[in-house]
Enzyme design. Structure first.
Site, PDB file in Angstrom:
ATOM      1  N   SER A  30       0.832  -1.207   0.000  1.00  0.00           N
ATOM      2  CA  SER A  30       0.000   0.000   0.000  1.00  0.00           C
ATOM      3  C   SER A  30       0.866   1.257   0.000  1.00  0.00           C
ATOM      4  O   SER A  30       1.781   1.377   0.804  1.00  0.00           O
ATOM      5  CB  SER A  30      -0.860   0.074   1.268  1.00  0.00           C
ATOM      6  OG  SER A  30      -1.538  -1.118   1.470  1.00  0.00           O
ATOM      7  N   HIS A  61      -4.696  -0.358  -5.522  1.00  0.00           N
ATOM      8  CA  HIS A  61      -3.784  -1.398  -5.997  1.00  0.00           C
ATOM      9  C   HIS A  61      -4.040  -1.596  -7.486  1.00  0.00           C
ATOM     10  O   HIS A  61      -5.142  -1.952  -7.889  1.00  0.00           O
ATOM     11  CB  HIS A  61      -4.020  -2.717  -5.253  1.00  0.00           C
ATOM     12  CG  HIS A  61      -3.600  -2.676  -3.819  1.00  0.00           C
ATOM     13  ND1 HIS A  61      -2.389  -3.143  -3.382  1.00  0.00           N
ATOM     14  CD2 HIS A  61      -4.225  -2.198  -2.723  1.00  0.00           C
ATOM     15  CE1 HIS A  61      -2.292  -2.969  -2.078  1.00  0.00           C
ATOM     16  NE2 HIS A  61      -3.390  -2.394  -1.653  1.00  0.00           N
ATOM     17  N   HIS A  83      -4.633 -10.445  -1.433  1.00  0.00           N
ATOM     18  CA  HIS A  83      -4.733 -10.595   0.018  1.00  0.00           C
ATOM     19  C   HIS A  83      -5.668 -11.744   0.369  1.00  0.00           C
ATOM     20  O   HIS A  83      -6.671 -11.971  -0.310  1.00  0.00           O
ATOM     21  CB  HIS A  83      -5.284  -9.313   0.651  1.00  0.00           C
ATOM     22  CG  HIS A  83      -4.416  -8.106   0.447  1.00  0.00           C
ATOM     23  ND1 HIS A  83      -4.538  -7.289  -0.659  1.00  0.00           N
ATOM     24  CD2 HIS A  83      -3.416  -7.591   1.192  1.00  0.00           C
ATOM     25  CE1 HIS A  83      -3.649  -6.316  -0.560  1.00  0.00           C
ATOM     26  NE2 HIS A  83      -2.950  -6.477   0.535  1.00  0.00           N
ATOM     27  N   TYR A  85      -7.656 -11.717   2.811  1.00  0.00           N
ATOM     28  CA  TYR A  85      -8.970 -11.170   3.212  1.00  0.00           C
ATOM     29  C   TYR A  85      -9.882 -10.886   2.021  1.00  0.00           C
ATOM     30  O   TYR A  85     -11.082 -10.699   2.193  1.00  0.00           O
ATOM     31  CB  TYR A  85      -8.812  -9.914   4.087  1.00  0.00           C
ATOM     32  CG  TYR A  85      -8.153  -8.723   3.428  1.00  0.00           C
ATOM     33  CD1 TYR A  85      -8.787  -7.984   2.438  1.00  0.00           C
ATOM     34  CD2 TYR A  85      -6.877  -8.317   3.812  1.00  0.00           C
ATOM     35  CE1 TYR A  85      -8.176  -6.892   1.845  1.00  0.00           C
ATOM     36  CE2 TYR A  85      -6.259  -7.229   3.225  1.00  0.00           C
ATOM     37  CZ  TYR A  85      -6.910  -6.522   2.240  1.00  0.00           C
ATOM     38  OH  TYR A  85      -6.299  -5.457   1.642  1.00  0.00           O
ATOM     39  N   GLU A  86      -9.319 -10.861   0.828  1.00  0.00           N
ATOM     40  CA  GLU A  86     -10.169 -10.677  -0.354  1.00  0.00           C
ATOM     41  C   GLU A  86     -10.933 -11.960  -0.686  1.00  0.00           C
ATOM     42  O   GLU A  86     -11.799 -11.946  -1.556  1.00  0.00           O
ATOM     43  CB  GLU A  86      -9.312 -10.264  -1.560  1.00  0.00           C
ATOM     44  CG  GLU A  86      -8.725  -8.864  -1.428  1.00  0.00           C
ATOM     45  CD  GLU A  86      -7.728  -8.558  -2.526  1.00  0.00           C
ATOM     46  OE1 GLU A  86      -8.136  -8.025  -3.563  1.00  0.00           O
ATOM     47  OE2 GLU A  86      -6.531  -8.855  -2.351  1.00  0.00           O
ATOM     48  N   ALA A 113       2.303  -2.063   4.334  1.00  0.00           N
ATOM     49  CA  ALA A 113       1.967  -1.104   5.382  1.00  0.00           C
ATOM     50  C   ALA A 113       1.591  -1.929   6.604  1.00  0.00           C
ATOM     51  O   ALA A 113       0.964  -2.984   6.464  1.00  0.00           O
ATOM     52  CB  ALA A 113       0.788  -0.246   4.944  1.00  0.00           C
ATOM     53  N   MET A 211      -1.738  -7.571   7.346  1.00  0.00           N
ATOM     54  CA  MET A 211      -2.649  -8.571   6.766  1.00  0.00           C
ATOM     55  C   MET A 211      -2.095  -9.196   5.486  1.00  0.00           C
ATOM     56  O   MET A 211      -2.847  -9.714   4.671  1.00  0.00           O
ATOM     57  CB  MET A 211      -3.997  -7.911   6.444  1.00  0.00           C
ATOM     58  CG  MET A 211      -4.642  -7.178   7.608  1.00  0.00           C
ATOM     59  SD  MET A 211      -6.083  -6.256   7.063  1.00  0.00           S
ATOM     60  CE  MET A 211      -6.365  -5.186   8.479  1.00  0.00           C
ATOM     61  N   SER A 212      -0.792  -9.135   5.322  1.00  0.00           N
ATOM     62  CA  SER A 212      -0.231  -9.649   4.057  1.00  0.00           C
ATOM     63  C   SER A 212       1.144 -10.254   4.301  1.00  0.00           C
ATOM     64  O   SER A 212       1.487 -10.610   5.418  1.00  0.00           O
ATOM     65  CB  SER A 212      -0.122  -8.504   3.049  1.00  0.00           C
ATOM     66  OG  SER A 212       0.841  -7.550   3.476  1.00  0.00           O
ATOM     67  N   ASN A 235       0.628   3.465  11.169  1.00  0.00           N
ATOM     68  CA  ASN A 235      -0.177   3.857  12.336  1.00  0.00           C
ATOM     69  C   ASN A 235       0.285   3.029  13.516  1.00  0.00           C
ATOM     70  O   ASN A 235       0.846   1.946  13.324  1.00  0.00           O
ATOM     71  CB  ASN A 235      -1.663   3.536  12.056  1.00  0.00           C
ATOM     72  CG  ASN A 235      -1.862   2.073  11.687  1.00  0.00           C
ATOM     73  OD1 ASN A 235      -1.614   1.666  10.550  1.00  0.00           O
ATOM     74  ND2 ASN A 235      -2.285   1.267  12.649  1.00  0.00           N
ATOM     75  N   HIS A 247      -8.499   3.438   7.235  1.00  0.00           N
ATOM     76  CA  HIS A 247      -7.713   3.184   6.029  1.00  0.00           C
ATOM     77  C   HIS A 247      -7.183   4.495   5.455  1.00  0.00           C
ATOM     78  O   HIS A 247      -6.080   4.533   4.907  1.00  0.00           O
ATOM     79  CB  HIS A 247      -8.580   2.442   5.007  1.00  0.00           C
ATOM     80  CG  HIS A 247      -7.842   2.035   3.768  1.00  0.00           C
ATOM     81  ND1 HIS A 247      -6.706   1.244   3.802  1.00  0.00           N
ATOM     82  CD2 HIS A 247      -8.054   2.317   2.460  1.00  0.00           C
ATOM     83  CE1 HIS A 247      -6.268   1.055   2.564  1.00  0.00           C
ATOM     84  NE2 HIS A 247      -7.061   1.700   1.730  1.00  0.00           N
TER      85      HIS A 247
HETATM   86  N1  HPA Z   1      -3.201  -3.607  11.374  1.00  0.00           N
HETATM   87  C1  HPA Z   1      -3.210  -4.439  10.334  1.00  0.00           C
HETATM   88  N2  HPA Z   1      -2.833  -4.089   9.118  1.00  0.00           N
HETATM   89  C2  HPA Z   1      -2.423  -2.831   8.941  1.00  0.00           C
HETATM   90  C3  HPA Z   1      -2.397  -1.899   9.980  1.00  0.00           C
HETATM   91  C4  HPA Z   1      -2.805  -2.314  11.274  1.00  0.00           C
HETATM   92  O1  HPA Z   1      -2.813  -1.553  12.263  1.00  0.00           O
HETATM   93  N3  HPA Z   1      -1.933  -0.735   9.453  1.00  0.00           N
HETATM   94  C5  HPA Z   1      -1.700  -0.955   8.147  1.00  0.00           C
HETATM   95  N4  HPA Z   1      -1.987  -2.229   7.814  1.00  0.00           N
END
Ligand code: HPA
Length: 272
Positions: A30, A61, A83, A85-86, A113, A211-212, A235, A247
């Site tokens: 990302s 993406h 991903h 989650y997709e 990210a 998540m990746s 973050n 997001h």
């Molecule tokens: N958690 C999971 N995936 C993420 C986060 C997070 O805080 N920030 C960016 N991708």
């Protein structure tokens, strides 16, 4: 058709359009996708045109392979990844790495990210993935082993290449970037974690959550591709500052760090 045959067909299609042998594979996470725009003499291939590749749906993406030269180094960039989650099977999520192997890629860089768990990190910290915890409850290597790629029980002590780690710190030093290192823990998503999950992550030794990336590292190690991973901490993870996660915040920080992250990768590849 098994996953090996699918990868052979995907790679066969790509080989007709571009020669990626000896290239460095780069999976752009990302906010990093625009690095692909700097690739020179680029051959651009949409995922939708590659046999057996699924499409990416995530906004931001692009969903294409960009093959060419970056800073004089041959690269294959994945602009957009798949991903879990997709809803894709882990074998599909990680399939592009196996296709890269068949294309003759010599090394892999994975980026993402991530949320910061280590309290000494900040929004915008770049973290070298020193090690990882697969907390996705799934594994792309499950099922009949694909012998063509690697062994049934692959080692993970050397999943992330020690020499590349050194080179990344060298590159960061030259660029005056405070590159940190840590353990990346992958969750299934798509929700951001709960504060309780983050306290758990902290206790078991995670420095960042996302998540990746883990499926891709597992498959790369299985296929013996020397790999390095770098996370952009966009973050602090849930509950650490008490603020809600969004997001758009993740995207904004990724954008702010974009130039620094790109500079690091562009120098790193010249050393690999
Ligand atoms: N958690 C999971 N995936 C993420 C986060 C997070 O805080 N920030 C960016 N991708």
């Amino acid at each position: 058709m098994n996953i090996y045959q699918k990868c052979v067909e995907s790679a066969g299609y790509i080989k007709q359009l571009a020669d990626a042998s000896g290239a460095i594979g780069i999976i752009l996470g990302s906010g990093l996708g625009n690095l692909a725009e700097e690739v020179e003499d680029a051959v651009v291939i949409s995922y939708k045109d590659i046999p057996h590749f699924p499409m990416t749906n995530v906004v931001g993406h692009a969903g294409r392979l960009v093959i060419g030269k970056l800073n004089g180094v041959k690269v294959v960039c994945m602009q957009g990844r798949f991903h879990f989650y997709e809803g894709y099977d882990m074998k599909i999520v990680s399939m592009p790495v196996r296709v890269m192997k068949l294309l003759g890629v010599r090394s892999l860089i994975v980026t993402n990210a991530a949320g910061g768990v280590n309290r000494s990190f900040n929004e915008g910290t770049l973290m070298l993935i020193d090690d990882f915890i697969n907390f996705m409850g799934e594994n792309p290597l499950t099922g009949e082993n694909v012998e063509e790629f690697g062994p049934r029980f692959p080692d993970m002590t050397l999943a992330l290449d020690n020499n590349y780690k050194k080179l990344a710190f060298e590159a960061a030093k030259e660029l005056n970037i405070d590159l940190r290192k840590g353990v990346y823990m992958s969750f299934r998503g798509p929700n951001y974690e709960t504060p309780a999950e983050i306290r758990f992550a902290e206790v078991i030794g995670a420095d960042a959550v996302g998540m990746s990336t883990v499926p891709e590292i597992l498959v790369a190690r299985h296929a013996n591709i020397p790999t390095i991973g770098i996370s952009c901490i966009t973050n602090m993870a849930a509950g650490i500052t008490g603020e809600a996660l969004s997001h758009s915040e993740v995207e904004a920080v990724a954008k702010r760090v974009n130039n620094e992250f790109k500079a690091l990768l562009k120098l790193l590849i010249t050393k690999m």
